[in-house]
Design a protein around this motif. Structure first.
Motif: not given
Length: 252
Positions: A196-215
């Protein structure tokens, strides 16, 4: 006399425990939901201006699923998935769901149906050629993948559908959800990250997702301020698959 009864009592007790254990095993097996199956019907060709019907038949085992939570048809021109259109279906109450659309330009279009029913999600797709169709190259002379990014095309049989959050607000937790499918089945045990990053910004953040249901994979993110954000979804598995798809959202 009492001593003779003890073996009988113990035998009955052991049999009772065995019966309970067997019953528990059956209950455990019954907890595993049977997958839903979706047959998507879309004609292969159409003329410009022709009304094209779409039909999805949803079943679970031998049962017709007439109570799906959501059935939507997503349509986009090849190479322009970011401009896709979502059409709600009509529930015929017999396990079939229908919609229709007319096309106003030549091209090759993808029709993908998103079905959520009984805690499961699946999203088969088919192609339709309208008019004279289109070449594999876009107007700029470059090949575009299914997700609209130049030079990248999803592996055959793989699909992802990002559920764009409705009205995301700055300073509040926003749920990010993506559905994954591989070879017409929900893709389980994948490694999914939202970049995720704000348009025009060089800072990118990463968020891990968890499998809440099948797929289905979900994560939460707090957008610090209003503005346009880009979200790139990264998907990997143990078989060497690495897919990504980029989306844009507006945060108020």
């Amino acid at each position: 006399m009492k001593k003779r009864l003890w073996p009988v009592v113990i035998g009955i007790f052991v049999l009772g425990l065995a019966a309970c254990g067997k019953g528990g095993s059956e209950d455990s097996d019954n907890d595993i939901p049977e997958p839903i199956d979706v047959v998507l019907e879309v004609q292969e060709t159409a003329e410009i201006g022709e009304t094209v019907p779409f039909k999805a038949t949803v079943t679970q085992g031998d049962e017709k699923v007439a109570d799906a939570d959501e059935v939507e048809f997503e349509i986009w021109e090849e190479g322009k998935k970011e401009d896709s259109e979502m059409i709600e279906s009509k529930n015929n109450k017999d396990g079939t769901y229908e919609a229709e659309k007319s096309f106003d330009a030549d091209g090759v279009y993808t029709v993908q149906v998103h079905v959520t029913a009984r805690g499961l999600h699946t999203m088969p797709k088919k192609s339709i050629t309208v008019g004279e169709g289109a070449s594999a190259e876009g107007e700029d002379g470059h090949h575009h993948g299914e997700d609209g990014e130049e030079g990248h095309q999803h592996s055959e049989g793989f699909s992802m559908h990002f559920m764009k959050p409705e009205n995301p607000a700055a300073g509040k937790q926003t749920e990010l959800i993506v559905h994954l499918q591989n070879e017409d089945h929900p893709m389980e045990n994948a490694r999914v990250r939202f970049e995720i990053w704000n348009e025009g910004s060089d800072k990118h953040e990463f968020v891990d997702a968890k499998e809440s249901e099948q797929g289905e994979y979900a994560a939460h993110y707090n957008f610090k301020k209003a503005g346009a954000y880009k979200i790139q979804i990264h998907v990997e598995d143990d078989q060497g698959l690495h897919e990504h798809e980029e989306h844009e959202i507006e945060v108020k």
